[in-house]
Design a protein around this motif. Sequence first.
Motif, short mmCIF file in Angstrom:
data_model
loop_
_atom_site.label_atom_id
_atom_site.label_comp_id
_atom_site.label_asym_id
_atom_site.label_seq_id
_atom_site.Cartn_x
_atom_site.Cartn_y
_atom_site.Cartn_z
N CYS A 1 17.99 -11.00 9.14
CA CYS A 1 18.92 -9.93 8.75
C CYS A 1 20.30 -10.20 9.33
CB CYS A 1 18.40 -8.55 9.11
SG CYS A 1 18.15 -8.27 10.85
N GLU A 2 21.27 -9.51 8.77
CA GLU A 2 22.68 -9.77 9.10
C GLU A 2 23.06 -9.22 10.46
OE1 GLU A 2 21.46 -8.01 6.57
OE2 GLU A 2 22.33 -8.57 4.66
N LYS A 3 22.39 -8.13 10.86
CA LYS A 3 22.86 -7.39 12.03
C LYS A 3 21.76 -6.48 12.55
CE LYS A 3 27.15 -4.95 13.02
NZ LYS A 3 28.32 -4.38 12.36
N GLY B 1 12.66 2.16 22.27
CA GLY B 1 11.38 1.94 21.60
C GLY B 1 11.43 0.97 20.44
N ASN B 2 12.60 0.40 20.18
CA ASN B 2 12.74 -0.64 19.15
C ASN B 2 12.74 -1.96 19.93
OD1 ASN B 2 15.48 -1.61 16.93
ND2 ASN B 2 13.33 -1.71 16.51
N ASP B 3 11.67 -2.77 19.76
CA ASP B 3 11.51 -3.92 20.66
C ASP B 3 11.76 -5.26 20.00
OD1 ASP B 3 9.18 -3.51 19.19
OD2 ASP B 3 7.83 -4.09 20.82
N GLY C 1 21.91 -3.21 15.44
CA GLY C 1 22.67 -2.52 16.50
C GLY C 1 21.93 -2.56 17.82
N ASN C 2 20.66 -2.24 17.80
CA ASN C 2 19.87 -2.31 19.05
C ASN C 2 19.80 -3.75 19.53
OD1 ASN C 2 19.35 0.43 19.09
ND2 ASN C 2 17.36 0.25 18.08
N GLY C 3 19.63 -4.67 18.59
CA GLY C 3 19.54 -6.10 18.95
C GLY C 3 20.80 -6.57 19.66
N1 API Z 1 16.61 -2.42 14.52
C1 API Z 1 17.87 -2.76 13.98
C2 API Z 1 17.98 -2.78 12.53
C3 API Z 1 17.61 -4.12 12.01
C4 API Z 1 18.00 -4.19 10.60
C5 API Z 1 17.01 -4.90 9.79
N2 API Z 1 15.74 -4.22 9.70
C6 API Z 1 17.57 -5.25 8.43
O1 API Z 1 16.81 -5.86 7.67
O2 API Z 1 18.73 -4.98 8.13
C7 API Z 1 19.01 -1.99 14.57
O3 API Z 1 18.88 -1.50 15.67
O4 API Z 1 20.08 -1.89 13.96
#
Ligand code: API
Length: 275
Positions: A74-76, A10-12, A78-80
């Motif tokens: 952003c640096e990272k 659900g994180n798209d 996990g889902n991405g």
């Molecule tokens: N959805 C992302 C988190 C993104 C991080 C971002 N929101 C930030 O500014 O660090 C994940 O699955 O890790």
Amino acid sequence: MDFVKYQALGNDYLVVDPRLTGFEPTPEAVRLLCDRHFGVGADGVLLGPIGPCDPGAVQDPVRLRIFNSDGSECEKSGNGLRMFALYLTEHYRYPARFALRTIAGTAPVGVLDPIAGVVEVGMGKARLTAVDEAFTAGGRELRVTRVDVGNPHAVVPLAEISPELARELGPAIGRHPSLPEGSNVQLVRVLGRGAIEIEIWERGAGYTLASGSSGCAAAAAVRTLGLVGDTVEVRMPGGAIEIRIEDDEITMTGTARPVASGRFAPAFRAALDGC
Ligand SMILES: N[C@H](CCC[C@H](N)C(=O)O)C(=O)O
């Protein structure tokens, strides 16, 4: 094809491939692309592969850039990383094991089941920057553990958590003046030695149904507090991931799925280019 939309619990995210689409990721263009009413709609954008991308040279990490829906980079994610790993196997015939590179560094990935979209990611070591620290935000006295897993997180263990509380405390903690870089925020309820439940407020994206780096940070924080063991199921509103911590190295396993691919309408493309 201008974009492929993926979702991970659900994180798209939208994968925009510079080889196919000359997209300039200005903050305004990313915001428009992610806008759920005026754009395609997503929690963020994965821009890549950037530079060399050769499935015959898997020792060379493939670079990508990650943007939040507010246009910040952003640096990272996990889902991405799980989604982008699937993109490379689906669109560039990458084998099961290779490495990705983001601002935070290199992450080994393993596509364990390409059909079901199960991907494992080496998320590196958690750096605890504050453990069980008193923190006042939103008019409440809280205990916060801050964890850097390549991007910053503030973890708050509580007896009861809810989406409403995450929407309230998330911005109060994540945009607190004492955290100038901003922070992702997780409210955590410990269910047992091997399972936790979290609610997430993401820096740059707001309330989301799941976040991989958040799951890693939350598991690492409550493990340091002595509340869980080395293997933790992290349950989120959109679904669960598994976190294993061995010699302080975090491995995250979870699913991601493609949703659709598409072309930008010419007028929308012109609006993106004008941003
Ligand atoms: N959805 C992302 C988190 C993104 C991080 C971002 N929101 C930030 O500014 O660090 C994940 O699955 O890790």
